[in-house]
Design a protein around this motif. Structure first.
Motif, PDB file in Angstrom:
ATOM      1  N   VAL A 216       0.844  -1.191   0.000  1.00  0.00           N
ATOM      2  CA  VAL A 216       0.000   0.000   0.000  1.00  0.00           C
ATOM      3  C   VAL A 216       0.882   1.244   0.000  1.00  0.00           C
ATOM      4  CG1 VAL A 216      -1.839   1.243   1.215  1.00  0.00           C
ATOM      5  CG2 VAL A 216      -1.750  -1.262   1.308  1.00  0.00           C
ATOM      6  N   GLU A 217       0.578   2.182  -0.886  1.00  0.00           N
ATOM      7  CA  GLU A 217       1.337   3.433  -0.923  1.00  0.00           C
ATOM      8  C   GLU A 217       0.489   4.556  -0.339  1.00  0.00           C
ATOM      9  OE1 GLU A 217       3.788   5.072  -4.471  1.00  0.00           O
ATOM     10  OE2 GLU A 217       1.954   6.271  -4.425  1.00  0.00           O
ATOM     11  N   LEU A 218       1.054   5.291   0.606  1.00  0.00           N
ATOM     12  CA  LEU A 218       0.403   6.444   1.228  1.00  0.00           C
ATOM     13  C   LEU A 218       1.223   7.696   0.929  1.00  0.00           C
ATOM     14  CD1 LEU A 218      -0.077   4.950   4.829  1.00  0.00           C
ATOM     15  CD2 LEU A 218      -1.586   4.645   2.845  1.00  0.00           C
ATOM     16  N   THR A 219       0.582   8.753   0.495  1.00  0.00           N
ATOM     17  CA  THR A 219       1.244  10.055   0.381  1.00  0.00           C
ATOM     18  C   THR A 219       0.615  10.975   1.417  1.00  0.00           C
ATOM     19  OG1 THR A 219       1.657   9.760  -1.978  1.00  0.00           O
ATOM     20  CG2 THR A 219       1.808  11.992  -1.123  1.00  0.00           C
ATOM     21  N   ILE A 220       1.415  11.406   2.373  1.00  0.00           N
ATOM     22  CA  ILE A 220       0.944  12.245   3.482  1.00  0.00           C
ATOM     23  C   ILE A 220       1.477  13.651   3.252  1.00  0.00           C
ATOM     24  CG2 ILE A 220       0.829  12.493   5.988  1.00  0.00           C
ATOM     25  CD1 ILE A 220       1.640   9.528   6.186  1.00  0.00           C
ATOM     26  N   GLN A 221       0.571  14.626   3.162  1.00  0.00           N
ATOM     27  CA  GLN A 221       0.973  15.979   2.792  1.00  0.00           C
ATOM     28  C   GLN A 221       0.189  17.013   3.575  1.00  0.00           C
ATOM     29  OE1 GLN A 221       0.536  16.770  -1.362  1.00  0.00           O
ATOM     30  NE2 GLN A 221       1.466  18.803  -1.261  1.00  0.00           N
ATOM     31  N   GLY A 222       0.875  18.075   4.002  1.00  0.00           N
ATOM     32  CA  GLY A 222       0.186  19.192   4.615  1.00  0.00           C
ATOM     33  C   GLY A 222      -0.670  19.911   3.588  1.00  0.00           C
ATOM     34  N   THR A 223      -1.777  20.476   4.035  1.00  0.00           N
ATOM     35  CA  THR A 223      -2.681  21.179   3.126  1.00  0.00           C
ATOM     36  C   THR A 223      -2.545  22.688   3.230  1.00  0.00           C
ATOM     37  OG1 THR A 223      -4.437  21.069   4.785  1.00  0.00           O
ATOM     38  CG2 THR A 223      -4.339  19.290   3.161  1.00  0.00           C
ATOM     39  N   GLY A 224      -1.630  23.168   4.045  1.00  0.00           N
ATOM     40  CA  GLY A 224      -1.405  24.597   4.188  1.00  0.00           C
ATOM     41  C   GLY A 224       0.051  24.868   4.481  1.00  0.00           C
ATOM     42  N   ASP A 225       0.340  26.117   4.852  1.00  0.00           N
ATOM     43  CA  ASP A 225       1.727  26.503   5.095  1.00  0.00           C
ATOM     44  C   ASP A 225       2.276  25.973   6.413  1.00  0.00           C
ATOM     45  OD1 ASP A 225       1.864  27.869   2.716  1.00  0.00           O
ATOM     46  OD2 ASP A 225       1.200  29.768   3.605  1.00  0.00           O
ATOM     47  N   GLU A 226       1.390  25.656   7.373  1.00  0.00           N
ATOM     48  CA  GLU A 226       1.869  25.245   8.680  1.00  0.00           C
ATOM     49  C   GLU A 226       2.456  23.840   8.636  1.00  0.00           C
ATOM     50  OE1 GLU A 226      -2.674  24.503   8.939  1.00  0.00           O
ATOM     51  OE2 GLU A 226      -1.261  25.695   7.768  1.00  0.00           O
ATOM     52  N   THR A 227       3.427  23.615   9.512  1.00  0.00           N
ATOM     53  CA  THR A 227       4.021  22.289   9.643  1.00  0.00           C
ATOM     54  C   THR A 227       3.082  21.374  10.417  1.00  0.00           C
ATOM     55  OG1 THR A 227       6.275  23.149   9.572  1.00  0.00           O
ATOM     56  CG2 THR A 227       5.968  20.999  10.609  1.00  0.00           C
ATOM     57  N   VAL A 228       2.972  20.117   9.976  1.00  0.00           N
ATOM     58  CA  VAL A 228       2.142  19.126  10.653  1.00  0.00           C
ATOM     59  C   VAL A 228       3.061  18.033  11.179  1.00  0.00           C
ATOM     60  CG1 VAL A 228       0.243  17.493  10.435  1.00  0.00           C
ATOM     61  CG2 VAL A 228       0.213  19.618   9.106  1.00  0.00           C
ATOM     62  N   VAL A 229       2.922  17.708  12.444  1.00  0.00           N
ATOM     63  CA  VAL A 229       3.708  16.658  13.071  1.00  0.00           C
ATOM     64  C   VAL A 229       2.943  15.342  12.970  1.00  0.00           C
ATOM     65  CG1 VAL A 229       4.840  15.867  15.181  1.00  0.00           C
ATOM     66  CG2 VAL A 229       4.704  18.321  14.677  1.00  0.00           C
ATOM     67  N   LEU A 230       3.575  14.328  12.388  1.00  0.00           N
ATOM     68  CA  LEU A 230       3.004  12.979  12.332  1.00  0.00           C
ATOM     69  C   LEU A 230       3.501  12.236  13.563  1.00  0.00           C
ATOM     70  CD1 LEU A 230       3.724  12.263   8.566  1.00  0.00           C
ATOM     71  CD2 LEU A 230       1.761  13.445   9.591  1.00  0.00           C
ATOM     72  N   ARG A 231       2.659  12.160  14.568  1.00  0.00           N
ATOM     73  CA  ARG A 231       3.091  11.692  15.878  1.00  0.00           C
ATOM     74  C   ARG A 231       3.197  10.181  15.959  1.00  0.00           C
ATOM     75  NH1 ARG A 231      -1.006  14.677  19.809  1.00  0.00           N
ATOM     76  NH2 ARG A 231       0.016  13.264  21.271  1.00  0.00           N
ATOM     77  N   ASP A 232       2.283   9.465  15.314  1.00  0.00           N
ATOM     78  CA  ASP A 232       2.318   8.009  15.403  1.00  0.00           C
ATOM     79  C   ASP A 232       1.426   7.417  14.323  1.00  0.00           C
ATOM     80  OD1 ASP A 232       3.151   5.577  16.380  1.00  0.00           O
ATOM     81  OD2 ASP A 232       2.684   6.058  18.467  1.00  0.00           O
ATOM     82  N   LEU A 233       1.676   6.153  14.017  1.00  0.00           N
ATOM     83  CA  LEU A 233       0.894   5.419  13.024  1.00  0.00           C
ATOM     84  C   LEU A 233       0.558   4.066  13.635  1.00  0.00           C
ATOM     85  CD1 LEU A 233      -0.183   5.592  10.099  1.00  0.00           C
ATOM     86  CD2 LEU A 233       1.933   4.485   9.361  1.00  0.00           C
ATOM     87  N   HIS A 234      -0.732   3.836  13.868  1.00  0.00           N
ATOM     88  CA  HIS A 234      -1.182   2.631  14.563  1.00  0.00           C
ATOM     89  C   HIS A 234      -1.867   1.669  13.592  1.00  0.00           C
ATOM     90  CE1 HIS A 234      -0.420   4.513  18.460  1.00  0.00           C
ATOM     91  NE2 HIS A 234      -1.048   5.580  18.004  1.00  0.00           N
ATOM     92  N   VAL A 235      -1.667   0.388  13.809  1.00  0.00           N
ATOM     93  CA  VAL A 235      -2.334  -0.655  13.044  1.00  0.00           C
ATOM     94  C   VAL A 235      -3.570  -1.108  13.813  1.00  0.00           C
ATOM     95  CG1 VAL A 235      -2.097  -2.918  11.973  1.00  0.00           C
ATOM     96  CG2 VAL A 235      -0.104  -1.415  12.182  1.00  0.00           C
ATOM     97  N   ARG A 236      -4.711  -1.142  13.120  1.00  0.00           N
ATOM     98  CA  ARG A 236      -5.958  -1.591  13.744  1.00  0.00           C
ATOM     99  C   ARG A 236      -6.499  -2.798  12.981  1.00  0.00           C
ATOM    100  NH1 ARG A 236      -4.871   1.324  18.182  1.00  0.00           N
ATOM    101  NH2 ARG A 236      -5.145   3.581  17.903  1.00  0.00           N
ATOM    102  N   VAL A 237      -6.530  -3.953  13.615  1.00  0.00           N
ATOM    103  CA  VAL A 237      -7.092  -5.160  13.021  1.00  0.00           C
ATOM    104  C   VAL A 237      -8.525  -5.296  13.510  1.00  0.00           C
ATOM    105  CG1 VAL A 237      -6.958  -7.674  12.888  1.00  0.00           C
ATOM    106  CG2 VAL A 237      -4.867  -6.299  12.826  1.00  0.00           C
TER     107      VAL A 237
END
Length: 360
Positions: A216-237
């Protein structure tokens, strides 16, 4: 135009790889399912591949190294971004003319071009359990509107639009030979394996489920000028049942190439609170994105014992805001099933029918 320079940079490396491989335009075109003239245009900088998957398959056929693949990814992203900005640049305003005498024309000044800044490469690989995940992370920008499987995830409710968006491609190809799928149909009823752009529609039409592993390919991008912190990525089964007994269709045979490994985040799904753990020389979460510095994440989901429904939760924060973005397949869970000794079918490149694949 700005895109011409970036496209020429990509073309120079493509031409270098082709020359080093000794392959002709005709041979490459046949392996890539393109016309020789199209491959020639890409190597001359007279056209830009619409998606990076084409560039990646080209590079693997030419024996590119992992470092060259990363550089190609950077150059393709820069060219695609520049081309899109050229398209969106405002047209010059017409000259203003006074009744008595012409007034010199004043052209509208296009907005300043924000240069894409390449970042460090981060990867991900997971431990095998009922479901394991491996996420390869590359700082990059990708606008893949042409891919039928691409989607924009909705923002969380109640707090205005989220400053981050995720584009999901649940049927990306890890190998140029294609993906393996389980299908509840006999070979006579199953069309030939899809190429990557057609994979989402093919899988949807056949009710196919990725077999053993899903890329699976994910592209994660901010939608504005502010910086976005990606704090965590959780798997949910959400569900884990017995493996599907359907026929296994393994894609094209004798097409060459293979996946390029990236390293390494591990996740132990048997832990009480599964969490990503960075491997050696890898950056730990959190990571950062904004409008000009996005993140591409490759997630490989593996299962050896179950038919699994799963999704991801992305925790983000920006300033005094925070939220969780669910990552799934157009509102439905992602689904991956183990195999269980069922009949296996292959399809020769250039062939016309499925054939029983050797299982030894």
């Amino acid at each position: 135009m700005a895109a011409d320079v970036e496209i020429a940079d990509l073309a120079a490396l493509l031409a270098e790889l082709k020359g080093r491989s000794g392959l002709s335009y005709g041979t490459l075109a046949k392996r890539l399912h393109l016309s020789p003239s199209t491959v020639h245009r890409y190597c001359k900088g007279e056209g830009l591949p619409p998606e990076f998957a084409t560039v990646e398959r080209f590079a693997r056929q030419c024996g590119a190294t992992a470092e060259e693949l990363m550089e190609l990814h950077r150059r393709w992203i820069a060219a695609d971004t520049a081309r899109e900005r050229d398209r969106r640049a405002p047209e010059p305003e017409p000259a203003a003319v006074a009744p008595a005498a012409p007034v010199p024309a004043v052209a509208a000044v296009p907005p300043a071009r924000r240069r894409w800044r390449p970042g460090a490469v981060v990867g991900a690989v997971a431990a095998a359990t009922a479901l394991t995940l491996a996420a390869g992370l590359l700082l990059a920008l990708r606008d893949d509107d042409e891919d039928q499987a691409a989607q924009r995830q909705p923002p969380p409710a109640g707090d205005g639009p989220a400053p981050v968006a995720v584009t999901v491609r649940p049927h990306a190809f890890e190998s140029p030979c294609g993906n393996h799928y389980l299908v509840d149909a006999d070979p006579e009823s199953v069309p030939p394996p899809p190429h990557e752009p057609e994979a989402p529609g093919w899988a949807r039409a056949m009710g196919a489920v990725p077999a053993g592993r899903q890329y699976v390919e994910l592209t994660i991008q901010g939608t504005g000028d502010e910086t976005v912190v990606l704090r965590d990525l959780h798997v949910r089964v959400t569900r884990a049942d017995e493996p599907l007994p359907w026929n296994l269709y393994t894609g094209y045979s004798a097409c060459g190439g293979g996946p390029v490994d990236t390293a390494a985040f591990d996740v132990d799904l048997d832990a009480a609170a599964p969490a990503l753990t960075a491997g050696a020389d890898q950056s730990e979460l959190p990571l950062w994105v904004d409008e000009s510095d996005p993140l591409v994440v490759y997630v490989t989901a593996r299962t050896e014992a179950h038919d699994v429904d799963w999704y991801l939760d992305l925790e983000w924060s920006s300033g005094d805001r925070e939220g969780v973005l669910r990552i799934d397949d157009e509102g439905e869970p992602l689904r991956t099933s183990a195999t269980s000794g069922q009949p296996e079918w292959g399809f020769l490149l250039g062939g016309t029918d499925w054939y029983p694949a050797p299982t030894g």
